[in-house]
Motif scaffolding. Structure first.
Motif, mmCIF file in Angstrom:
data_model
loop_
_atom_site.group_PDB
_atom_site.id
_atom_site.type_symbol
_atom_site.label_atom_id
_atom_site.label_comp_id
_atom_site.label_asym_id
_atom_site.label_seq_id
_atom_site.Cartn_x
_atom_site.Cartn_y
_atom_site.Cartn_z
ATOM 1 N N ALA A 145 -20.059 -64.474 18.531
ATOM 2 C CA ALA A 145 -18.159 -63.998 18.652
ATOM 3 C C ALA A 145 -18.063 -65.136 19.677
ATOM 4 C CB ALA A 145 -18.791 -62.811 18.566
ATOM 5 N N ALA A 146 -19.351 -65.297 19.836
ATOM 6 C CA ALA A 146 -18.425 -66.664 21.804
ATOM 7 C C ALA A 146 -18.565 -67.256 20.993
ATOM 8 C CB ALA A 146 -20.088 -65.911 22.532
ATOM 9 N N VAL A 152 -11.610 -70.090 18.550
ATOM 10 C CA VAL A 152 -10.436 -69.841 18.670
ATOM 11 C C VAL A 152 -8.753 -70.570 20.081
ATOM 12 C CG1 VAL A 152 -8.663 -68.115 18.257
ATOM 13 C CG2 VAL A 152 -10.377 -68.194 16.339
ATOM 14 N N THR A 153 -9.873 -69.985 21.098
ATOM 15 C CA THR A 153 -8.958 -70.360 22.042
ATOM 16 C C THR A 153 -8.576 -71.307 22.224
ATOM 17 O OG1 THR A 153 -11.172 -69.618 23.658
ATOM 18 C CG2 THR A 153 -8.286 -69.233 23.630
ATOM 19 N N MET A 157 -4.732 -72.989 21.947
ATOM 20 C CA MET A 157 -3.917 -74.025 23.542
ATOM 21 C C MET A 157 -3.254 -75.121 23.533
ATOM 22 S SD MET A 157 -6.928 -73.514 25.837
ATOM 23 C CE MET A 157 -5.899 -74.202 27.520
ATOM 24 N N PRO A 158 -1.985 -75.585 24.019
ATOM 25 C CA PRO A 158 -1.663 -76.065 23.516
ATOM 26 C C PRO A 158 -2.380 -77.481 23.946
ATOM 27 C CG PRO A 158 -0.428 -75.292 25.779
ATOM 28 C CD PRO A 158 -1.974 -74.497 25.366
ATOM 29 N N ARG A 159 -1.991 -78.756 22.836
ATOM 30 C CA ARG A 159 -2.394 -79.849 23.366
ATOM 31 C C ARG A 159 -2.261 -80.806 24.319
ATOM 32 N NH1 ARG A 159 -4.291 -80.856 16.814
ATOM 33 N NH2 ARG A 159 -5.631 -78.937 16.663
#
Length: 181
Positions: A145-146, A152-153, A157-159
């Motif tokens: 899960a981690a 996912v984060t 996040m904007p690249r």
């Protein structure tokens, strides 16, 4: 997971318990197993006929003399032998669980004086062994899960756009040059 389905104090031949064990499996999970992976002790004629009546495969050596290898049956015999090998290897952790219980948790040396105390002691040992398995499963699930959350984060996040970064760097340098000239 290990279960205590039958506990007895008299010496007896365990090969006669197969039918009761298969029925306990059906009661626990709601269906018969597809295959029974057991010691050769459970490969008696009666047990094999019971398994055949219930469409359950026995993952042991076939009874009787090995068939003579001919060009017609060679592929089938090799396939059956190759199928038995991984099934036999699945038996290794099961035997290891017996050894863990006997020598790691002293199942072979129960020192309770009364039968009911011995039953409680034995069931407690199996409970601890099963809890340790569940802890390992939960730790693996937590780690998974981690990793998923981290993935996912990172994806959401904007690249950074390389062109925009180069522009930002040059504008900072120009501001530095303008301030110090």
């Amino acid at each position: 997971m290990a279960h205590v389905d039958k506990l007895h104090w008299d010496a007896q031949h365990e090969g006669h318990d197969l039918e009761a064990q298969v029925e306990a499996y059906k009661k626990r999970y709601g269906y018969h197993p597809e295959v029974v992976i057991a010691d050769t002790l459970y490969g008696s004629r009666d047990n094999r006929s019971y398994l055949a009546r219930n469409h359950i495969r026995f993952a042991g050596k076939p009874r009787g003399r090995p068939p003579k290898i001919t060009p017609e049956n060679k592929d089938e015999l090799m396939r059956m032998k190759a199928q038995r090998r991984p099934e036999y290897r699945e038996r290794i952790p099961i035997e290891g669980k017996f050894g863990q219980g006997k020598y790691g948790y002293r199942l072979n040396n129960i020192r309770a004086k009364r039968a009911d105390t011995s039953v409680a002691w034995i069931n407690s040992i199996f409970l601890v062994m099963n809890l340790l398995i569940l802890v390992r499963v939960f730790i693996c699930l937590r780690n998974l899960a981690a990793k998923i959350a981290s993935w996912v984060t990172k994806k959401s996040m904007p690249r950074e756009i390389p062109f925009a970064r180069a522009c930002q760097f040059s504008s900072n340098r120009n501001a530095y040059l303008a301030a110090h000239i």
